[in-house]
Design a protein around this motif. Structure first.
Motif, PDB file in Angstrom:
ATOM      1  N   GLY A 110       0.449   4.027  -2.969  1.00  0.00           N
ATOM      2  CA  GLY A 110      -0.820   4.693  -3.243  1.00  0.00           C
ATOM      3  C   GLY A 110      -1.777   3.759  -3.956  1.00  0.00           C
ATOM      4  O   GLY A 110      -1.727   2.537  -3.817  1.00  0.00           O
ATOM      5  N   LYS A 111      -2.637   4.316  -4.791  1.00  0.00           N
ATOM      6  CA  LYS A 111      -3.648   3.519  -5.479  1.00  0.00           C
ATOM      7  C   LYS A 111      -3.002   2.605  -6.518  1.00  0.00           C
ATOM      8  O   LYS A 111      -2.111   3.027  -7.240  1.00  0.00           O
ATOM      9  CB  LYS A 111      -4.657   4.441  -6.165  1.00  0.00           C
TER      10      LYS A 111
ATOM     11  N   GLN B 134     -10.540   1.659  -3.292  1.00  0.00           N
ATOM     12  CA  GLN B 134      -9.779   0.966  -4.322  1.00  0.00           C
ATOM     13  C   GLN B 134      -8.388   0.506  -3.855  1.00  0.00           C
ATOM     14  O   GLN B 134      -7.931  -0.566  -4.244  1.00  0.00           O
ATOM     15  CB  GLN B 134      -9.638   1.853  -5.558  1.00  0.00           C
ATOM     16  N   PRO B 135      -7.664   1.289  -3.028  1.00  0.00           N
ATOM     17  CA  PRO B 135      -6.346   0.813  -2.589  1.00  0.00           C
ATOM     18  C   PRO B 135      -6.370  -0.546  -1.904  1.00  0.00           C
ATOM     19  O   PRO B 135      -5.374  -1.272  -1.937  1.00  0.00           O
ATOM     20  CB  PRO B 135      -5.880   1.915  -1.624  1.00  0.00           C
TER      21      PRO B 135
ATOM     22  N   LEU C 209       0.805  -1.224   0.000  1.00  0.00           N
ATOM     23  CA  LEU C 209       0.000   0.000   0.000  1.00  0.00           C
ATOM     24  C   LEU C 209       0.835   1.270   0.000  1.00  0.00           C
ATOM     25  O   LEU C 209       0.272   2.372   0.022  1.00  0.00           O
ATOM     26  CB  LEU C 209      -0.929   0.014   1.221  1.00  0.00           C
TER      27      LEU C 209
END
Length: 291
Positions: free
Chosen positions: A51-52, A104-105, A48
């Motif tokens: 970021g995304k 979403q992440p 993580l």
């Protein structure tokens, strides 16, 4: 002479108290730093830190099952059987409900990598822009009060599930514990939910178990008696009582009254008022997303 001796003894005693107190404060700060480092490592191991994800899997909400239509009063079965059935027309396809962008992440979380460090990692908890932690589950409620997610000793502890709960969140009521740290780390931030404006900005949280992302909506925040119904798990015959008490006890008015057919998660931490109560943030399941 006696006064001088007493004065020196008192000075030494006060100095010793000062040094011990100062040492405890410094050690506490060291543990805070160490705990923050441990959870930076968790973010890195989970994947993580970038970021995304660039190519996140498409997670969509599971379809809700619709009950079969109930025959209306006065319907005649013989008449119904004698009438020809109308030509069936295909129902329009509904647009899939996609996982919200803020969650979403979570699709990038590498749960097997976390479990290679500690097999008792069962998922990931995310309150967008508030907190992000691995979830632990073991056979008692004591171990992770004083151990980090990687099983190293640290009094800041971990975020962990009630030992009697199923780690797959399949039960009616799941409890998640975490310390309320003085620097607002871990579950220290939950105190902000006692202000309505904070709930309005952060009304949802998500739990990922490696297959499914569950979306929960917060509906109640209050200090609960540790002997009360909030900490009971045998609620099969008391579901309505449980919901009613949680709604009526809330310090903020969310206007949400969940159904007894739903599933619930309680985020639990210490208040500032002693050991007889706990600050709880209550939520109900509103969506489940999977690939």
């Amino acid at each position: 002479m006696l006064k001088k001796v007493l004065f020196r003894l008192l000075t030494v005693l006060l100095l010793a108290v000062f040094l011990v107190s100062g040492g405890m404060v410094l050690y506490r700060q060291f543990e805070y730093v160490q705990s923050a480092g441990d959870y930076d490592d968790a973010l890195r191991v989970a994947g993580l830190t970038e970021g995304k994800p660039q190519q996140a899997p498409k997670f969509t909400a599971k379809a809700k099952t619709k009950p079969a239509p109930t025959p209306q009063a006065g319907d005649n079965e013989d008449t119904q059987e004698s009438q020809p059935e109308p030509a069936s027309t295909p129902a329009p396809e509904e647009e899939p409900v996609l996982l919200p962008e803020e969650a979403q992440p979570l699709t990038a979380v590498d749960l097997p990598a976390l479990q290679s460090v500690n097999p008792e990692v069962v998922g990931w908890l995310e309150i967008p822009d508030v907190l992000s932690f691995p979830l632990l589950h073991t056979q008692d409620n004591q171990h992770y009060l004083t151990h980090s997610w990687n099983n190293s000793y640290n009094s800041c502890g971990s975020i962990f599930l009630e030992c009697q709960n199923q780690p797959d969140f399949s039960g009616f009521h799941t409890i998640i514990y975490g310390h309320r740290m003085d620097n607002d780390a871990m579950f220290g931030v939950l105190r902000f939910y006692q202000e309505p404006g904070y709930w309005q900005e952060h009304p949802l949280f998500y739990v990922y178990d490696g297959d499914t992302i569950r979306e929960y909506e917060i509906f109640s925040v209050f200090e609960a008696d540790v002997q009360g119904i909030v900490y009971r798990l045998d609620l099969e015959e008391r579901k309505e009582e449980f919901i009613s008490q949680c709604v009526e006890s809330s310090e903020i008015d969310t206007g949400i009254v969940p159904s007894p057919e739903e599933q619930f998660v309680t985020l639990s931490t210490c208040p500032r008022s002693g050991y007889a109560t706990r600050l709880v943030v209550m939520a109900h399941l509103i969506n489940e997303y999977s690939e």
